[in-house]
Motif scaffolding. Sequence first.
Motif, PDB file in Angstrom:
ATOM      1  N   GLN A 351       6.141  12.404   8.703  1.00  0.00           N
ATOM      2  CA  GLN A 351       7.388  12.812   8.967  1.00  0.00           C
ATOM      3  C   GLN A 351       7.310  14.318   9.707  1.00  0.00           C
ATOM      4  OE1 GLN A 351      10.028  10.763   7.898  1.00  0.00           O
ATOM      5  NE2 GLN A 351       8.691   9.586   7.594  1.00  0.00           N
ATOM      6  N   GLN A 352       6.370  14.640  10.156  1.00  0.00           N
ATOM      7  CA  GLN A 352       6.145  15.816  10.777  1.00  0.00           C
ATOM      8  C   GLN A 352       6.949  16.227  11.930  1.00  0.00           C
ATOM      9  OE1 GLN A 352       3.828  13.742  10.239  1.00  0.00           O
ATOM     10  NE2 GLN A 352       1.987  14.426   9.095  1.00  0.00           N
ATOM     11  N   GLY A 353       7.275  15.224  12.740  1.00  0.00           N
ATOM     12  CA  GLY A 353       8.084  15.682  14.114  1.00  0.00           C
ATOM     13  C   GLY A 353       7.432  15.673  14.898  1.00  0.00           C
ATOM     14  N   THR A 354       5.923  15.403  15.059  1.00  0.00           N
ATOM     15  CA  THR A 354       5.127  15.700  16.206  1.00  0.00           C
ATOM     16  C   THR A 354       5.035  14.688  17.109  1.00  0.00           C
ATOM     17  OG1 THR A 354       3.296  15.124  14.866  1.00  0.00           O
ATOM     18  CG2 THR A 354       3.839  17.153  14.485  1.00  0.00           C
ATOM     19  N   ALA A 355       4.350  14.735  18.416  1.00  0.00           N
ATOM     20  CA  ALA A 355       4.190  13.750  19.102  1.00  0.00           C
ATOM     21  C   ALA A 355       3.319  12.488  18.696  1.00  0.00           C
ATOM     22  CB  ALA A 355       3.696  14.074  20.402  1.00  0.00           C
ATOM     23  N   LEU A 356       2.210  13.002  17.907  1.00  0.00           N
ATOM     24  CA  LEU A 356       1.615  11.976  17.170  1.00  0.00           C
ATOM     25  C   LEU A 356       2.276  11.258  16.209  1.00  0.00           C
ATOM     26  CD1 LEU A 356      -1.193  10.618  16.680  1.00  0.00           C
ATOM     27  CD2 LEU A 356      -1.685  12.617  15.071  1.00  0.00           C
ATOM     28  N   ALA A 357       3.040  12.061  15.402  1.00  0.00           N
ATOM     29  CA  ALA A 357       3.776  11.327  14.220  1.00  0.00           C
ATOM     30  C   ALA A 357       4.959  10.370  14.991  1.00  0.00           C
ATOM     31  CB  ALA A 357       4.540  12.260  13.506  1.00  0.00           C
ATOM     32  N   SER A 358       5.314  10.623  16.207  1.00  0.00           N
ATOM     33  CA  SER A 358       6.155   9.476  16.859  1.00  0.00           C
ATOM     34  C   SER A 358       5.269   8.370  17.090  1.00  0.00           C
ATOM     35  CB  SER A 358       6.662  10.173  18.142  1.00  0.00           C
ATOM     36  OG  SER A 358       7.656  11.037  17.645  1.00  0.00           O
ATOM     37  N   LEU A 359       4.240   8.519  17.836  1.00  0.00           N
ATOM     38  CA  LEU A 359       3.253   7.421  18.028  1.00  0.00           C
ATOM     39  C   LEU A 359       2.762   6.739  16.808  1.00  0.00           C
ATOM     40  CD1 LEU A 359       1.115   9.117  20.773  1.00  0.00           C
ATOM     41  CD2 LEU A 359       2.847   7.333  21.067  1.00  0.00           C
ATOM     42  N   MET A 360       2.673   7.326  15.657  1.00  0.00           N
ATOM     43  CA  MET A 360       2.126   6.460  14.706  1.00  0.00           C
ATOM     44  C   MET A 360       3.342   5.597  13.974  1.00  0.00           C
ATOM     45  SD  MET A 360      -0.931   7.125  14.124  1.00  0.00           S
ATOM     46  CE  MET A 360      -1.209   6.816  15.713  1.00  0.00           C
ATOM     47  N   LEU A 361       4.514   6.111  13.927  1.00  0.00           N
ATOM     48  CA  LEU A 361       5.670   5.494  13.591  1.00  0.00           C
ATOM     49  C   LEU A 361       6.054   4.179  14.489  1.00  0.00           C
ATOM     50  CD1 LEU A 361       8.157   8.623  12.884  1.00  0.00           C
ATOM     51  CD2 LEU A 361       7.194   6.841  11.249  1.00  0.00           C
ATOM     52  N   SER A 362       5.380   3.873  15.838  1.00  0.00           N
ATOM     53  CA  SER A 362       5.475   2.876  16.433  1.00  0.00           C
ATOM     54  C   SER A 362       4.296   1.909  16.209  1.00  0.00           C
ATOM     55  CB  SER A 362       5.515   3.084  17.793  1.00  0.00           C
ATOM     56  OG  SER A 362       6.634   3.847  18.210  1.00  0.00           O
ATOM     57  N   LEU A 363       3.847   1.910  15.038  1.00  0.00           N
ATOM     58  CA  LEU A 363       2.440   1.209  14.627  1.00  0.00           C
ATOM     59  C   LEU A 363       3.047  -0.329  14.502  1.00  0.00           C
ATOM     60  CD1 LEU A 363      -0.521   0.665  13.531  1.00  0.00           C
ATOM     61  CD2 LEU A 363       0.604   0.999  11.177  1.00  0.00           C
ATOM     62  N   TYR A 364       4.074  -0.613  13.884  1.00  0.00           N
ATOM     63  CA  TYR A 364       4.743  -1.991  13.874  1.00  0.00           C
ATOM     64  C   TYR A 364       4.810  -2.630  15.287  1.00  0.00           C
ATOM     65  CZ  TYR A 364       5.598  -0.657   9.151  1.00  0.00           C
ATOM     66  OH  TYR A 364       5.372   0.000   7.824  1.00  0.00           O
ATOM     67  N   ALA A 365       5.137  -1.845  16.329  1.00  0.00           N
ATOM     68  CA  ALA A 365       5.395  -2.268  17.588  1.00  0.00           C
ATOM     69  C   ALA A 365       3.997  -2.691  18.139  1.00  0.00           C
ATOM     70  CB  ALA A 365       5.796  -1.288  18.445  1.00  0.00           C
TER      71      ALA A 365
END
Length: 383
Positions: A351-365
């Motif tokens: 939930q940090q709003g970083t680029a890494l966080a955005s990528l990790m939030l796409s794990l299900y994809a």
Amino acid sequence: MDKRVLRGLDLLLAAVAAGVLALSFWLNVRFGEVTLERISSDSMRVHVDFETFWRSAEAFLRGEDVYDTGATLTNLNPPLWILLSSPLGLLEPLTAYRTFVLVSLTATVGFVAWSAGEARLGGGRAAAVAGAVLLSSPLLATLALGQIYPLLALGLVASWAAWRRGHDRVSGVLMGLVVAVKPSLAPLLLFPLVLGRWGAFGAALLSGAAATLVAAAVVGFGATFEWIRILLESSASPFWDNASLPATAARLFTENRFARPLALLPGAIPLAQLLGVALVALTALRARQDPEAGFWALVAAALLASPIAWHNYLLLLVPGVVLLLARGRVAVATLLLALQLIPPQWPLLWQQGTALASLMLSLYALILLLHWAALLPPRPSSP
């Protein structure tokens, strides 16, 4: 490929699967297992998808508007599902929900056992798969929300089993009915087409069209046009649980409230849609090399290309994982089953709003893409 290299890859996959299991266990300890509590909840606000179905079913029985019911969520399902689920409208909401959970659990055990029997998977391994599926995040979340994926998976296995046994028209009829209930699976109709199974293809088109027309006539053509309008106005949700390619593009390359975009690319979603179409076409062509696995690879490709493919859709690919396991691809199948155990608490870490966080939030994809890659038949060998 050299046997030592293959053995090394299997060991690597097994190590990754063990790491995924440890991660899943830690997430449940760290944040608590909440999905079981949601399943046992008496609040219909928790079972939000089922509430949508139930309200439409009740409205149909009362002769009211089935797509304007005051439900929390918009009903994206066709009139055919409203017709099929209408008996649930005779029950009180919570009783109907609990009945539907029992039906879903029965369907889940049924499609796992059926696919294991068709693939000739041993009883011990089949029981292990069933146990993993019953504990998996897609199934538990499906039960909590009251979604229809176990029934769709059962229908797909029935179509696949009929095709394997040479009952082309029966397979086509079942395939057409599944697509009529969930139109996002329409790319699966390419399966009998590329194999030249014209009887199955014609039966799929006729059964799907007939079921849709009957439902439209019974539920109302006005409701059918309203459903079409809702679909046309819907878009790829960037919510992190949406694993499709267009949704991932929306999450990573457009302004949204779920993740910080890596960059703003106006054409990202259309490009992702084109990529999805290309994956469907590639998968359909490859299916001719290995139709048994190609069937499930095409299901995965349809999910990747769809605007909406929630993580819970992975239930539809479990029979394909069973097939991989029966073929001796134990490490790959184990990793895929382990990935399905990652709980829905995963986004809470990012939930940090970083680029890494955005990528990790796409794990299900990524997990959906790995299922597709594992099931995709290989290229034809050179002469």
